[in-house]
Design an enzyme around this catalytic site. Structure first.
Site, PDB file in Angstrom:
ATOM      1  N   THR A   1       1.099  -1.164  -0.152  1.00 20.99           N
ATOM      2  CA  THR A   1      -0.029  -0.027  -0.031  1.00 20.99           C
ATOM      3  C   THR A   1       0.879   1.209   0.000  1.00 20.99           C
ATOM      4  OG1 THR A   1      -1.530   1.306   1.231  1.00 20.99           O
ATOM      5  CG2 THR A   1      -0.317  -0.135   2.467  1.00 20.99           C
TER       6      THR A   1
ATOM      7  N   LYS B   1       1.436  -3.951   6.927  1.00 16.30           N
ATOM      8  CA  LYS B   1       2.114  -3.981   5.626  1.00 16.30           C
ATOM      9  C   LYS B   1       3.527  -3.594   5.458  1.00 16.30           C
ATOM     10  CE  LYS B   1      -1.525  -4.366   2.710  1.00 16.30           C
ATOM     11  NZ  LYS B   1      -1.792  -5.377   2.108  1.00 16.30           N
TER      12      LYS B   1
ATOM     13  N   SER C   1      -1.561   3.635  10.573  1.00 11.60           N
ATOM     14  CA  SER C   1      -2.424   2.949  11.208  1.00 11.60           C
ATOM     15  C   SER C   1      -1.942   1.410  11.629  1.00 11.60           C
ATOM     16  CB  SER C   1      -3.927   2.760  10.458  1.00 11.60           C
ATOM     17  OG  SER C   1      -3.620   1.622   9.442  1.00 11.60           O
TER      18      SER C   1
ATOM     19  N   TYR D   1      -3.050  -1.389  10.622  1.00 11.26           N
ATOM     20  CA  TYR D   1      -3.132  -1.871   9.428  1.00 11.26           C
ATOM     21  C   TYR D   1      -1.752  -1.519   8.466  1.00 11.26           C
ATOM     22  CZ  TYR D   1      -3.904  -2.011   4.331  1.00 11.26           C
ATOM     23  OH  TYR D   1      -3.846  -2.213   3.072  1.00 11.26           O
ATOM     24  N   HIS D   2      -1.761  -0.328   8.441  1.00  7.65           N
ATOM     25  CA  HIS D   2      -0.610   0.126   7.472  1.00  7.65           C
ATOM     26  C   HIS D   2       0.730  -0.241   8.115  1.00  7.65           C
ATOM     27  CE1 HIS D   2      -3.665   3.163   6.134  1.00  7.65           C
ATOM     28  NE2 HIS D   2      -3.064   2.933   4.737  1.00  7.65           N
TER      29      HIS D   2
END
Length: 391
Positions: free
Chosen positions: A144, A185, A179, A181-182
């Protein structure tokens, strides 16, 4: 070539699986279908009616004569993953099988842990499985652009050459994720880079921008093949959300000042980028990074474009700035490079009035499925646990 699409029941994965199948690849889908479960848990639903995965695959075969193998299970279950890989014998693995929502990861401790465990451990399992059984297999991993954050310098494609105290080196580009989530990644990228370096694996990390749109050549063939379209505050992305809000007469929800600038691309370019990466694999030991996007817009720019397109089709569209539930810069420099995929032959679909018109008409068609209670964001970065989420 045999390509296994992990997470092939999701938004990007489903469109990619059909595209590759249509292009003559032998495709398998591996998915634990948990994304559908999370919809039920959050009491939300995609704008479009999504058929069960078995029915979708059967309809694809009925229409095209092409078969897609299906493996239902969790990549965090290593024995299941190995069994599936040995049966399918992939030459390339496309990895979409992750929890992909920043707001979901910020709901509370439980959802942050779920996100990082699912994403990081799942990717580690894939790396070990490839090393042990398919060392020449090419891993194409969806990253991402959010890994980079919003640095005050140009964003390169994965690596940056720096000089320090008279010496020069090319290093992984610094990451400033926004976040949990990031962050997951970023952990993935580091683990894949490490695995390529020490085991000689080959991998391509596709740092994708925000995806918009519904239809590809394949998902538009039949309503049973239609892709999902999320508009809620957890899984909905900016442009898709704005178009659906416009269709039902809800003000476009711009977080904060709206100066947040991000990279965007059409779902049709997502599937083509994956195909280009597969067709020209990384070398053994190489960890390639491609920034996968076509254009950059601020949130305010997007809202104005949707307002203009909505007015053109007879909609009365308002824009409403609201308190930002996220912790992020709302006015910043953002200039990212994206030449690698263009050099491989990507011919981008650019966001245009005609595309917005098409997306708006699609939203209007299904607007009766919209739950207006799910339009506004419910997850706060500053106040974890404040959202009322079913367990």
């Amino acid at each position: 070539m045999k390509v296994l699409v992990i997470g092939g029941d999701g938004y990007c994965g489903w469109a990619t699986a059909l595209h590759l199948s249509n292009r003559g690849y032998e495709v398998g889908i591996l998915d634990n279908l948990v994304r559908r479960h999370w919809d039920q848990q959050l009491c939300i639903d995609t704008l479009t009616p999504i058929a069960p995965i078995h029915q979708r695959i059967q309809r694809w075969k009925d229409l095209t004569g092409k078969s897609i193998d299906l493996y239902v299970g969790d990549i965090n279950d290593y024995s299941f993953l190995i069994e599936s890989l040995l049966e399918f014998e992939p030459e390339a693995v496309v990895h979409f099988g992750e929890q992909r929502s920043a707001p979901f990861s910020m709901i509370d401790r439980e959802h942050a842990v779920l996100t990082q465990t699912n994403n990081v451990v799942g990717t580690l399992n894939i790396l070990y499985a490839i090393r042990e059984h398919f060392p020449d297999c090419h891993l194409v991993k969806l990253g991402t652009m959010g890994e980079y954050g919003t640095p005050n310098i140009d964003i390169e494609e994965g690596y940056i050459t720096i000089e320090h105290n008279g010496r020069k080196d090319t290093l992984p580009y610094p990451k400033q994720p926004g976040s949990f989530y990031h962050l997951s990644k970023v952990h993935d990228s580091h683990n894949i880079h490490f695995a390529c370096k020490i085991w000689g694996l080959r991998a391509t990390d596709l740092n994708q921008g925000v995806v918009y749109g519904v239809l590809t050549d394949e998902t538009g063939m039949d309503e049973m093949l239609i892709n999902r379209l999320d508009y809620d505050g957890v899984f909905g992305t900016a442009l898709n959300r704005f178009c659906i809000q416009a269709a039902i007469g809800h003000p476009l929800t711009v977080y904060g000042k709206g100066g947040q600038t991000r990279a965007f691309l059409d779902i049709r370019d997502t599937v083509r980028c994956v195909e280009l990466a597969i067709a020209t694999p990384a070398e053994p030991g190489q960890f390639r990074v491609f920034n996968q996007f076509t254009e950059m817009f601020s949130v305010s720019n997007l809202a104005m474009m949707v307002k203009k397109a909505g007015n053109a089709v007879g909609l009365d569209v308002d824009i409403q700035n609201m308190e930002n539930p996220r912790v992020e810069l709302e006015d910043h420099y953002f200039n990212a490079k994206n030449t690698n995929l263009l050099d491989l032959g990507l011919q981008p679909h650019y966001l245009s009035d005609s595309l917005l018109d098409s997306l708006l008409n699609f939203a209007i068609k299904y607007k009766g499925r919209v739950d207006k209670n799910e339009i506004l964001p419910k997850v706060s970065w500053r106040n974890p646990g404040s959202a009322k989420i079913a367990k």
